[in-house]
Design an enzyme around this catalytic site. Sequence first.
Site, mmCIF file in Angstrom:
data_model
loop_
_atom_site.group_PDB
_atom_site.id
_atom_site.type_symbol
_atom_site.label_atom_id
_atom_site.label_comp_id
_atom_site.label_asym_id
_atom_site.label_seq_id
_atom_site.Cartn_x
_atom_site.Cartn_y
_atom_site.Cartn_z
ATOM 1 N N CYS A 2 0.840 -1.200 0.000
ATOM 2 C CA CYS A 2 0.000 0.000 0.000
ATOM 3 C C CYS A 2 0.875 1.249 0.000
ATOM 4 O O CYS A 2 2.082 1.179 0.221
ATOM 5 C CB CYS A 2 -0.909 0.002 1.211
ATOM 6 S SG CYS A 2 -1.881 -1.518 1.397
ATOM 7 N N ARG A 27 1.465 1.690 -5.900
ATOM 8 C CA ARG A 27 1.638 0.712 -4.837
ATOM 9 C C ARG A 27 0.329 0.009 -4.473
ATOM 10 O O ARG A 27 0.339 -0.961 -3.702
ATOM 11 C CB ARG A 27 2.198 1.390 -3.583
ATOM 12 C CG ARG A 27 3.540 2.055 -3.793
ATOM 13 C CD ARG A 27 4.041 2.687 -2.512
ATOM 14 N NE ARG A 27 4.284 1.684 -1.488
ATOM 15 C CZ ARG A 27 5.437 1.046 -1.330
ATOM 16 N NH1 ARG A 27 6.451 1.302 -2.129
ATOM 17 N NH2 ARG A 27 5.580 0.149 -0.375
ATOM 18 N N TRP A 75 -3.663 -1.772 -1.436
ATOM 19 C CA TRP A 75 -3.649 -3.056 -2.152
ATOM 20 C C TRP A 75 -4.099 -4.093 -1.136
ATOM 21 O O TRP A 75 -3.422 -4.357 -0.148
ATOM 22 C CB TRP A 75 -2.244 -3.366 -2.668
ATOM 23 C CG TRP A 75 -2.181 -4.571 -3.561
ATOM 24 C CD1 TRP A 75 -2.387 -4.606 -4.911
ATOM 25 C CD2 TRP A 75 -1.865 -5.921 -3.170
ATOM 26 N NE1 TRP A 75 -2.226 -5.888 -5.379
ATOM 27 C CE2 TRP A 75 -1.909 -6.714 -4.336
ATOM 28 C CE3 TRP A 75 -1.561 -6.531 -1.956
ATOM 29 C CZ2 TRP A 75 -1.654 -8.089 -4.323
ATOM 30 C CZ3 TRP A 75 -1.314 -7.896 -1.938
ATOM 31 C CH2 TRP A 75 -1.361 -8.649 -3.110
ATOM 32 N N ASN A 101 0.827 -0.136 5.994
ATOM 33 C CA ASN A 101 1.283 -0.951 4.864
ATOM 34 C C ASN A 101 1.980 -2.163 5.451
ATOM 35 O O ASN A 101 2.936 -2.016 6.218
ATOM 36 C CB ASN A 101 2.245 -0.152 3.981
ATOM 37 C CG ASN A 101 2.925 -1.027 2.927
ATOM 38 O OD1 ASN A 101 2.354 -2.003 2.459
ATOM 39 N ND2 ASN A 101 4.146 -0.675 2.572
ATOM 40 N N GLY A 102 1.524 -3.357 5.113
ATOM 41 C CA GLY A 102 2.140 -4.571 5.627
ATOM 42 C C GLY A 102 1.089 -5.577 6.042
ATOM 43 O O GLY A 102 -0.085 -5.477 5.668
ATOM 44 N N GLU A 487 10.499 -13.044 -19.792
ATOM 45 C CA GLU A 487 10.133 -11.674 -19.452
ATOM 46 C C GLU A 487 9.073 -11.138 -20.411
ATOM 47 O O GLU A 487 8.137 -10.437 -19.990
ATOM 48 C CB GLU A 487 11.377 -10.789 -19.453
ATOM 49 C CG GLU A 487 11.126 -9.315 -19.195
ATOM 50 C CD GLU A 487 10.546 -9.005 -17.833
ATOM 51 O OE1 GLU A 487 10.098 -7.854 -17.635
ATOM 52 O OE2 GLU A 487 10.522 -9.895 -16.953
ATOM 53 N N LYS A 491 5.373 -9.785 -19.241
ATOM 54 C CA LYS A 491 4.835 -8.449 -19.539
ATOM 55 C C LYS A 491 3.437 -8.561 -20.136
ATOM 56 O O LYS A 491 2.541 -7.796 -19.785
ATOM 57 C CB LYS A 491 5.767 -7.722 -20.523
ATOM 58 C CG LYS A 491 7.024 -7.179 -19.899
ATOM 59 C CD LYS A 491 6.728 -6.063 -18.937
ATOM 60 C CE LYS A 491 7.612 -6.060 -17.726
ATOM 61 N NZ LYS A 491 7.666 -7.176 -16.857
ATOM 62 N N GLU A 494 0.953 -9.567 -17.419
ATOM 63 C CA GLU A 494 0.738 -8.528 -16.417
ATOM 64 C C GLU A 494 -0.245 -7.464 -16.867
ATOM 65 O O GLU A 494 -1.092 -7.029 -16.084
ATOM 66 C CB GLU A 494 2.069 -7.844 -16.072
ATOM 67 C CG GLU A 494 2.989 -8.656 -15.194
ATOM 68 C CD GLU A 494 4.281 -7.913 -14.916
ATOM 69 O OE1 GLU A 494 4.709 -7.904 -13.754
ATOM 70 O OE2 GLU A 494 4.873 -7.350 -15.860
ATOM 71 N N HIS A 510 8.758 -30.871 -26.042
ATOM 72 C CA HIS A 510 8.509 -31.641 -24.827
ATOM 73 C C HIS A 510 7.200 -31.228 -24.156
ATOM 74 O O HIS A 510 7.084 -31.282 -22.934
ATOM 75 C CB HIS A 510 9.680 -31.485 -23.860
ATOM 76 C CG HIS A 510 10.947 -32.068 -24.362
ATOM 77 N ND1 HIS A 510 11.305 -33.384 -24.188
ATOM 78 C CD2 HIS A 510 11.947 -31.509 -25.098
ATOM 79 C CE1 HIS A 510 12.463 -33.617 -24.754
ATOM 80 N NE2 HIS A 510 12.881 -32.492 -25.327
ATOM 81 N N LYS A 609 3.338 -2.298 -7.415
ATOM 82 C CA LYS A 609 4.713 -2.147 -7.872
ATOM 83 C C LYS A 609 5.718 -2.851 -6.969
ATOM 84 O O LYS A 609 6.615 -3.526 -7.426
ATOM 85 C CB LYS A 609 5.056 -0.651 -7.952
ATOM 86 C CG LYS A 609 6.452 -0.356 -8.500
ATOM 87 C CD LYS A 609 6.555 -0.756 -9.951
ATOM 88 C CE LYS A 609 7.915 -0.499 -10.531
ATOM 89 N NZ LYS A 609 8.060 -1.071 -11.859
#
Length: 614
Positions: A2, A27, A75, A101-102, A487, A491, A494, A510, A609
């Site tokens: 957050c 955040r 968040w 936050n946490g 990556e 992206k 996301e 495979h 983030k």
Amino acid sequence: MCGIVGYIGMREAYPILIKGLKRLEYRGYDSAGIALINENGDLNVCKTKGKVSMLEDYCSDKDISGVVGIAHTRWATHGEPSSLNAHPHYSSSKNLAIIHNGIIENYASLKNNLTAKGVVFRSDTDTEVLVQLVEYVQEKKKVDLLTAVQLSLHMVIGAYAIAIMDRRHPDMIIAARKQSPLVVGIGDNEFFLGSDASPLIEYTDQVVYLDDGNIAVLKLGEDLKIYNINNREISPEIKTVDLNLGQIEKGGYPHFMLKEIFEQPECITNCMRGRVNMEADNVTLSAVIDYKRQLLDAKRMVIVACGTSWHAGLIGKQMIESLCRIPVEVEYASEFRYRHPVVNKDDVVIAISQSGETADTLAAVELAKDAGAFIYGICNAIGSSIPRATDTGSYIHVGPEIGVASTKAFTGQITVLMMLALALAKEKGTIAMTDYHTIVKELSLIPQKMEEVLKLNERIADLSRTFTYARNFLYLGRGYSYPVALEGALKLKEISYIHAEGYPAAEMKHGPIALIDSDMPVVVIATHNAMYEKVLSNIQEIKARRGKVIALVSKGDDTITRIADEVIELPDTLACLEPLIATIPLQLLAYHIAVCKGKNVDQPRNLAKSVTVE
């Protein structure tokens, strides 16, 4: 994950807090709220589900006066996104308000104990437990707010960055942190508070980064006071933060993500500045100079990271092993910290994190330190927790990254890993000087080759419209390009919410080949390198099954160009530096597909983030 912001001073707090929330919205953005104490001593809390703009609308007819306040963008962890669960949270008497936050891991037992004592809860959050606990301790022990916070935090298990206000003491905010970031900005008879420095830099460049276990007392008319939970006073270390407003604003781009993609040539130049000399024939890293013995004596290196940083670590593994001949393992920090790993005193553990606050990576660092390993940090955020916890390291110096999906931090991390590999290889004598000079020279040319790739933006935007229909993507690469494929797939997942997987191209047979049909786009990194012929065979196998191939090829390629459905030509570079070039079109492809699908690319759903909780 957050965002926290606070202000106490002579100005109206509301505009400062709202602007700060907007800068911290990366955040978390499922709800937002604000608490202000007005001149009558009323503690007014306004909060709502949704983004900060919805909080602004909600506050339009509310009392938002006051020169002291705290605010939060969330968040969700405990309790679904809702106005009820949004922060700030009142205590039972409504004398106290808190933002957090946490995660409070033992919140359930604390809540049960408080409920048994008659405390009534309004929300489903772990945060409300903390403010109710502080008030209970304050009343039961007949102590001041600082002491109540200290005593309460002794009972708490978990991670937190908190700010708490008491309407009976409108000249004070108390803030505390453990494993979640918190920064205090110092102005002229005013204080600012933020999860990072971005909400503060418009007003002051003088900041104090709180350490774990620190409690800050922000009181009007007094200097900043810092204590630990045992009430020992600690002298604050004031630092000058080097940020400017232009770095945290869009600068004419429609999204931060696109801005940050286009910033990469300049960012990589900044990353190399002072490290690659003007003649482009030598790399100097102060960490390698200052800690040469520890690094050269390493029997093994272990890279710990999460997400995009883990992908950078996979590339770093190949660079270090190839150039330095040191065995390297790459671990997800979240797995490393829980599987009782074997860590020796002659190991070097490299921790990679954009924010420097990633909870799992920070925990992995502490575990490795306890085992006696030498710790090297690679981070972007100056003054963050991981750089402070490591023995040495290198900042990537790419500037603040606001878009949730990492772009320039990834290429910055790869650049630092390459410079580290080159500096160590030269010291160890494991690289021929002709090869060393060739790589350094080519590394210095990467920014201009990135500029060349960015000229393909409109072409990739047009191409992206063709593939918005897709429900699945496959990304393939070999060698250094395999982590780039991972990556690229990440992206796309996301920000467009299209399912995508990255694979080593040779592994296609495979299993993943079973998925290929005319509706399956396959992105193949097929530049001219030692694996070219093998990747060409993979493309032919895909086409034989009617798959749609988007190929990244070296400029002038006329073989794959005739086979693939779509081709993106890239400038030539060395195989070990190809990730810096090949990553950019994959970032642009994901960006433009997401934009075509109408997604919020800067704030994708369910993501934040900086992952500062488990």
